[in-house]
Design an enzyme around this catalytic site. Structure first.
Site, mmCIF file in Angstrom:
data_model
loop_
_atom_site.group_PDB
_atom_site.id
_atom_site.type_symbol
_atom_site.label_atom_id
_atom_site.label_comp_id
_atom_site.label_asym_id
_atom_site.label_seq_id
_atom_site.Cartn_x
_atom_site.Cartn_y
_atom_site.Cartn_z
ATOM 1 N N ASN A 154 0.802 -1.230 0.000
ATOM 2 C CA ASN A 154 0.000 0.000 0.000
ATOM 3 C C ASN A 154 0.835 1.281 0.000
ATOM 4 O O ASN A 154 0.395 2.290 -0.533
ATOM 5 C CB ASN A 154 -1.011 -0.009 1.151
ATOM 6 N N CYS A 285 -3.442 0.385 6.924
ATOM 7 C CA CYS A 285 -3.507 -0.532 8.067
ATOM 8 C C CYS A 285 -4.160 0.080 9.296
ATOM 9 O O CYS A 285 -4.833 -0.594 10.062
ATOM 10 C CB CYS A 285 -2.104 -0.977 8.420
HETATM 11 P P1 NAD Z 1 1.119 -9.788 3.254
HETATM 12 O O1 NAD Z 1 1.213 -10.219 4.664
HETATM 13 O O2 NAD Z 1 0.433 -10.674 2.294
HETATM 14 O O3 NAD Z 1 2.596 -9.572 2.661
HETATM 15 C C1 NAD Z 1 3.505 -8.673 3.237
HETATM 16 C C2 NAD Z 1 4.899 -8.990 2.748
HETATM 17 O O4 NAD Z 1 5.346 -10.211 3.335
HETATM 18 C C3 NAD Z 1 5.022 -9.180 1.232
HETATM 19 O O5 NAD Z 1 6.205 -8.558 0.785
HETATM 20 C C4 NAD Z 1 5.106 -10.684 1.096
HETATM 21 O O6 NAD Z 1 5.777 -11.109 -0.060
HETATM 22 C C5 NAD Z 1 5.877 -11.048 2.342
HETATM 23 N N1 NAD Z 1 5.722 -12.434 2.805
HETATM 24 C C6 NAD Z 1 4.640 -13.235 2.662
HETATM 25 N N2 NAD Z 1 4.886 -14.438 3.255
HETATM 26 C C7 NAD Z 1 6.120 -14.369 3.793
HETATM 27 C C8 NAD Z 1 6.926 -15.284 4.546
HETATM 28 N N3 NAD Z 1 6.496 -16.503 4.865
HETATM 29 N N4 NAD Z 1 8.149 -14.887 4.945
HETATM 30 C C9 NAD Z 1 8.599 -13.640 4.649
HETATM 31 N N5 NAD Z 1 7.893 -12.743 3.934
HETATM 32 C C10 NAD Z 1 6.659 -13.095 3.510
HETATM 33 O O7 NAD Z 1 0.479 -8.334 3.299
HETATM 34 P P2 NAD Z 1 -0.006 -7.418 2.080
HETATM 35 O O8 NAD Z 1 -1.237 -8.029 1.507
HETATM 36 O O9 NAD Z 1 1.146 -7.131 1.184
HETATM 37 O O10 NAD Z 1 -0.368 -6.066 2.838
HETATM 38 C C11 NAD Z 1 -1.573 -5.835 3.490
HETATM 39 C C12 NAD Z 1 -1.425 -6.065 4.975
HETATM 40 O O11 NAD Z 1 -0.375 -5.253 5.489
HETATM 41 C C13 NAD Z 1 -2.661 -5.659 5.743
HETATM 42 O O12 NAD Z 1 -2.946 -6.598 6.749
HETATM 43 C C14 NAD Z 1 -2.272 -4.338 6.368
HETATM 44 O O13 NAD Z 1 -2.976 -4.004 7.518
HETATM 45 C C15 NAD Z 1 -0.828 -4.539 6.631
HETATM 46 N N6 NAD Z 1 -0.138 -3.248 6.742
HETATM 47 C C16 NAD Z 1 0.328 -2.842 7.964
HETATM 48 C C17 NAD Z 1 0.948 -1.608 8.112
HETATM 49 C C18 NAD Z 1 1.461 -1.137 9.434
HETATM 50 O O14 NAD Z 1 2.339 -0.286 9.458
HETATM 51 N N7 NAD Z 1 0.983 -1.632 10.561
HETATM 52 C C19 NAD Z 1 1.113 -0.794 7.003
HETATM 53 C C20 NAD Z 1 0.644 -1.243 5.763
HETATM 54 C C21 NAD Z 1 0.023 -2.473 5.651
#
Ligand code: NAD
Length: 485
Positions: A154, A285
């Site tokens: 995002n 988020c």
């Molecule tokens: P996601 O959890 O699907 O992926 C996040 C990242 O993790 C990606 O780069 C992905 O390739 C990687 N990943 C996935 N599996 C992994 C593993 N087993 N080991 C290491 N890396 C792995 O999330 P998304 O769909 O990209 O983003 C949306 C989510 O992110 C929502 O839940 C949102 O709330 C959260 N978010 C949180 C914040 C915050 O600062 N708290 C900010 C933005 C988004």
């Protein structure tokens, strides 16, 4: 498309672009049209190894510099980022689909804020001296080593900078893996850090899915992992990092409450709810997706919200008049549509939106449900799209209990004109990043992060320094050493 969106190569390693076509192809899709605008390859094991080797070497060079020298490079990178804000914002819009009206003020600018802030304090990161009679202890603030950053889709520029700026200020190096959905922006951050004078290998970018992230997390050369992503991914990454007792920062999801008391300034409360649900098409988020409205103003709140929704300008994100763009991907849109169907099926009242728009790209209308009940799926699970759930409440004690009845704890907001109530309520809400008569402000000076399932650690502010450094404590005896025998 006249703009060149295809990067010079997939990865950025050791101060330069690096390609390895053996890696799986990742298509970059422009969310406003569904067109493929670039292709990159996932990092193969030799590329991952090269990035970690380069980071390991660079970290030693970087840590040997003074904090002020490191800080100057970070602030120079911030300056480059501001100078190039327009082209970076356009790229951010291609990567994410977010309207240019937003990206011009919220992405490269926020990244630059982080580089500037942590660049500014890099020269004043110190340990302390503790006098103990004639003996004394001093502490040395040391970097952790090589840090891994893993991003969500995002805010690709902001996430890369929020992680790298404090990490680098403390003397660490970073290998960053952007989300496979938005791989383009982090490469530009790497280019600018190199141009500003960062040693080769200090900030590397590797493309790939979760598997590449997972390899990075478990590599013994890595000291710390900072993830921005969903709670399920957070659990996996935290568990994997725990095996070797690595440091972690987890910035995860939320289902945050935004509480509107009946003495609130109605327009401000509606603005807060719009910002906290529809900015970036709701893909934020910290969004206040459970909007608790006190019964006395429920009707007025919904009426004003309906009027304000007419001002949503939905369309081409590159048109600066557009203030509401597409969702990031077809998949994300389908997930959100599934939640909308559940909302209707479970008896919530759909009062706005609820449908795809009849045009190319992944456009979903801003959606509002009223009469939402706590146990409904749309009130319990993170939707991560433009769906606001309005719930009503009678009194303060009740709304606090209901607001806290969630596994998440990222953010919370209160709108009221009663200052005592504002602080009393915020004091009882279990959330890390809170707002009074506002919603979703995230200045670099303020700590950002969640409690409970929403995460561990804090980004931004001086608090982030604690998560990218460790203290060595040195006891100095001035006299003789006593021993039992
Ligand atoms: P996601 O959890 O699907 O992926 C996040 C990242 O993790 C990606 O780069 C992905 O390739 C990687 N990943 C996935 N599996 C992994 C593993 N087993 N080991 C290491 N890396 C792995 O999330 P998304 O769909 O990209 O983003 C949306 C989510 O992110 C929502 O839940 C949102 O709330 C959260 N978010 C949180 C914040 C915050 O600062 N708290 C900010 C933005 C988004």
């Amino acid at each position: 498309m006249t703009y060149e969106t295809q990067p010079k190569a997939s990865h950025y390693v050791n101060g330069a672009y690096l390609e390895d076509k053996k890696g799986e192809v990742i298509k970059v899709i422009y969310p406003a049209t569904g067109e493929v605008i670039a292709k990159v390859h996932a990092a193969t094991p030799p590329v991952i190894d090269a990035a970690l080797e380069a980071a390991t070497k660079a970290q030693k060079v970087w840590a040997a510099m003074t904090g002020r020298e490191r800080g100057r490079i970070l602030t120079d990178a911030a300056r480059l980022m501001r100078e190039r804000n327009r082209e970076l914002s356009e790229l951010e819009t291609y990567d994410t689909g977010k309207p240019l009206q937003e990206t011009l003020v919220a992405d490269a600018t926020s990244g630059a804020d982080a580089l500037e802030y942590f660049g500014g304090i890099a020269g004043s990161l110190t340990g302390e001296h503790i006098q103990l009679g004639e003996d004394w202890v001093y502490t040395i603030r040391e970097p952790l080593g090589v840090c891994v950053g893993i991003g969500a889709w995002n805010y690709p520029t902001q996430i890369a900078c929020w992680k790298s700026a404090p990490a680098l200020a403390c003397g660490n190096a970073m290998v960053f893996k952007p989300s496979e959905t938005t791989p383009l922006c982090a490469l530009k951050v790497a280019e600018m850090l190199t141009e500003a004078g960062a040693p080769p290998g200090l900030f590397n970018v590797l493309q790939g899915m979760g598997e590449v992230g997972s390899r990075l997390v478990t590599d013994p050369r890595v000291a710390k992992v900072s993830l921005t992503g969903s709670v399920p991914t957070g659990r996996k990454v935290y568990a994997a990092a725990a095996v070797e007792m690595k440091h972690v920062t987890m910035e995860l999801g939320g289902k945050s409450p935004l509480i509107v008391f009946d003495d609130a300034d109605l327009d401000n409360a509606v603005s807060g709810a719009i910002n906290g649900n529809f900015y970036s098409s709701g893909q934020v988020c910290s969004n206040g997706t459970r909007v608790f409205v006190q019964r006395g103003i429920k009707g007025a709140f919904l009426a004003r919200l309906a009027e304000r929704l007419k001002d949503a300008v939905i369309g081409d994100p590159m048109d600066e008049a557009t203030n509401f763009g597409p969702m990031v991907s077809a998949r994300q849109m389908e997930i959100v549509e599934g939640y909308i169907e559940k909302g209707v099926a479970e008896g919530a009242r759909l009062v706005a939106g609820g449908k795809r728009l009849d045009r190319d790209g992944f456009f979903l209308a801003p959606t509002v449900f009223a009469d939402v009940k706590d146990e409904m799926t749309i009130a319990r699970e993170e939707i991560f799209g433009p769906v606001m759930a309005v719930l009503d409440f009678k009194n303060e004690a009740e709304v606090i209990t209901r607001a806290n009845d969630t596994a998440f704890g990222l953010s919370a907001g209160v709108f009221t004109r009663d200052i005592s109530r504002a602080h009393r309520v915020i004091g009882q809400l279990k959330a890390g990043s809170c707002f009074i008569n506002s919603y979703n402000d995230a200045p670099v000076e303020a700590p950002f992060g969640g409690v409970k399932a929403s995460g561990v650690g804090r980004e931004n502010s001086k608090a982030a320094i604690e998560h990218y450094s460790q203290l060595k404590s040195v006891y100095v005896r001035m006299g003789d050493v006593e021993a039992a025998f």
